[in-house]
Design an enzyme around this catalytic site. Structure first.
Site, PDB file in Angstrom:
ATOM      1  N   LYS A   1       0.823  -1.215   0.000  1.00  0.00           N
ATOM      2  CA  LYS A   1       0.000   0.000   0.000  1.00  0.00           C
ATOM      3  C   LYS A   1       0.859   1.268   0.000  1.00  0.00           C
ATOM      4  O   LYS A   1       0.410   2.323  -0.441  1.00  0.00           O
ATOM      5  CB  LYS A   1      -0.964  -0.016   1.173  1.00  0.00           C
ATOM      6  CG  LYS A   1      -1.978  -1.153   1.017  1.00  0.00           C
ATOM      7  CD  LYS A   1      -3.186  -1.032   1.882  1.00  0.00           C
ATOM      8  CE  LYS A   1      -4.272  -2.013   1.480  1.00  0.00           C
ATOM      9  NZ  LYS A   1      -3.842  -3.443   1.526  1.00  0.00           N
TER      10      LYS A   1
HETATM   11  C1  LIG Z   1      -4.435  -4.475   0.818  1.00  0.00           C
HETATM   12  C2  LIG Z   1      -3.686  -5.767   0.713  1.00  0.00           C
HETATM   13  C3  LIG Z   1      -4.038  -6.761  -0.222  1.00  0.00           C
HETATM   14  C4  LIG Z   1      -5.249  -6.635  -1.135  1.00  0.00           C
HETATM   15  O1  LIG Z   1      -5.081  -5.677  -2.143  1.00  0.00           O
HETATM   16  P1  LIG Z   1      -6.372  -5.102  -2.918  1.00  0.00           P
HETATM   17  O2  LIG Z   1      -5.861  -4.000  -3.751  1.00  0.00           O
HETATM   18  O3  LIG Z   1      -7.306  -4.654  -1.842  1.00  0.00           O
HETATM   19  O4  LIG Z   1      -6.927  -6.235  -3.725  1.00  0.00           O
HETATM   20  C5  LIG Z   1      -3.255  -7.908  -0.296  1.00  0.00           C
HETATM   21  N1  LIG Z   1      -2.207  -8.095   0.542  1.00  0.00           N
HETATM   22  C6  LIG Z   1      -1.846  -7.170   1.463  1.00  0.00           C
HETATM   23  C7  LIG Z   1      -0.699  -7.456   2.362  1.00  0.00           C
HETATM   24  C8  LIG Z   1      -2.569  -5.977   1.576  1.00  0.00           C
HETATM   25  O5  LIG Z   1      -2.210  -5.081   2.508  1.00  0.00           O
END
Ligand SMILES: *Cc1c(COP(=O)(O)O)cnc(C)c1O
Length: 455
Positions: A109
């Site tokens: 993120k």
């Molecule tokens: C947010 C997240 C996801 C999922 O990603 P999306 O864009 O919501 O599909 C997968 N793995 C981790 C570690 C995350 O923080």
């Protein structure tokens, strides 16, 4: 480039307005009015570094920020990463793992939120506005959002989390950030309570506008855009006749949707594997065309414990022939009955499979035994999906978190304490700041009123 809403009932807007808007007022998601075709640039793009590529690619979608300013925002966003390639590819078994966890909070993120924070800073300063970001988190998103905006002059951020129900390290990643614009609220209640409080406050329009409340949730178009870059980057690292397949651990569908945008731009992106955990609504949809809500199941991949993926609407818009009326009808039916389906099935744009907790643990353990490489549980879901589904070309598995963020599950799967990161170890013992509050609307409102710099 203008941005329009999937629901078709919001006037088109410029990029910077789309950034501040997040969710469109008609309840839809914003999309660019066209997706640029970059096939004649691929040869030149192969020689660019990550940051240069980000600057070239993102600029195609932004025409209301001067190019030199945009370049500077992007350069500063990725200067916080601790790897020179930003998103390095590591060969593991027969696939390449793309490590997206080299940002400040060790989660993918950061790739989007380091960019979004600096974008907000620029747009707010231009307009002489102040923003109060309000969020609820069960773990990862809160710390990445805080890291994206800490120390910025025109933003305060308020993050609510359920007291005693986020991991010690995740809590420390938030509460040890002592910048005066960061406010952590430890709410005596569940994650659902936090989310409901947030929804109620956003629904209180006079409060929302007098305190200029905003969100950094995953429907923000700028987040998707920042993620398109690493699909472009990785797909251009291979010299293969078959385009590159990506296996993507999926929750809110923002990550894998960015891969779809990259493919529509003409980048050599092949199969996009939607890898879900036991919350398999998307996997069922892509295998059958039926979209039906079920109960949320709790797993060792908490960032994917999601039933209704907020970014899925962006893809549905294209699947339904770019027809806002058809999309509104689908969403209305889903809201009313908890189920809807697409005529003609799901189409062939994604392949999907669901991976359960036992398979996830077994994959962590097998990958460690075979290659000595430690993966986090989310990444393991993607790896397991890639191993299950055949493909003729190269495969990139997206590593969405550093394993040290989920030490219990990883150590248990491997049978040894292998999931550590020095930066996380150092958090223990640092001074921390968080305010305990009851799960009451009045308490949260009072806190915001006291601490928010009024517009
Ligand atoms: C947010 C997240 C996801 C999922 O990603 P999306 O864009 O919501 O599909 C997968 N793995 C981790 C570690 C995350 O923080």
């Amino acid at each position: 480039m203008r941005y329009f809403s999937t629901r078709g009932e919001t006037p088109p807007m410029a990029f910077t307005d789309a950034v501040l808007t997040g969710l469109a007022p008609d309840g839809g998601l914003l999309l660019p009015d066209h997706i640029p075709d970059v096939r004649d640039r691929l040869a030149a793009w192969r020689s660019l570094g990550y940051v240069q590529l980000a600057q070239e690619l993102i600029a195609l979608f932004v025409d209301d920020i001067p190019r030199s300013t945009l370049d500077d925002i992007i350069r500063r966003a990725y200067a916080t990463f601790d790897h020179p390639e930003i998103a390095p590819l590591v060969p593991v078994g027969g696939v390449s793992v793309m490590e997206l966890f080299h940002g400040p909070t060790l989660a993918f993120k950061d790739v989007a939120l380091q960019f979004l924070g600096r974008l907000f800073e620029y747009v707010l300063r231009q307009r002489g506005e102040h923003l109060n970001i309000l969020g609820a988190t069960s773990g990862d998103t809160g710390s990445a959002a805080i890291a994206g905006v800490r120390g910025l002059a025109d933003i305060d951020i308020f993050i609510m989390y359920p007291a005693g129900r986020v991991s010690e390290l995740q809590e420390l990643q938030m509460t040890t950030v002592l910048d005066p614009n960061v406010h952590c609220l430890s709410v005596s209640g569940s994650f659902d309570d936090c989310q409901n409080l947030m929804k109620t406050l956003f629904g209180d329009l006079p409060f929302k506008s007098s305190y200029h409340l905003g969100a950094v949730n995953s429907v923000n178009w700028a987040r998707v855009l920042a993620q398109v870059v690493y699909y472009a980057w990785a797909s251009l690292r291979f010299d293969s006749d078959v385009p590159v397949r990506f296996a993507v651990p999926t929750g809110n569908f923002g990550n894998v949707f960015a891969g779809y945008v990259a493919r529509r731009m003409g980048l050599p992106v092949g199969d996009l594997v939607v890898a879900t955990n036991e919350n398999d609504i998307l996997s069922v949809f892509f295998n059958s065309g039926a979209y039906a809500r079920g109960p949320v199941r709790f797993t060792i991949t908490p960032a994917m414990d999601i039933q209704v993926a907020s970014n899925f609407e962006r893809y549905l818009f294209y699947r339904l022939g770019e027809d806002p009326a058809a999309l509104r009808a689908f969403m209305r039916q889903f809201a009313e009955t908890g189920a809807a389906s697409v005529e003609g099935g799901a189409g062939g744009d994604f392949v999907a499979t669901a991976v359960n907790v036992a398979e996830t643990s077994a994959t962590i353990s097998a990958v460690y035994a075979e290659s000595g490489y430690v993966v986090d549980p989310h990444t393991a879901v993607g790896l397991a999906a890639a191993r299950r589904l055949p493909y003729a070309g190269p495969t990139v598995c997206l590593a969405t978190a550093h394993p040290a963020k989920f030490p219990e599950a990883v150590d248990a799967a491997v049978g040894a304490p292998v999931a550590r990161h020095e930066r996380l170890e150092r958090l223990r013992g640092l001074p921390a700041r968080s305010t305990p509050v009851p799960a009451s609307l009045q308490a949260i409102r009072d806190f915001i009123e006291t601490h928010a710099a009024r517009r």
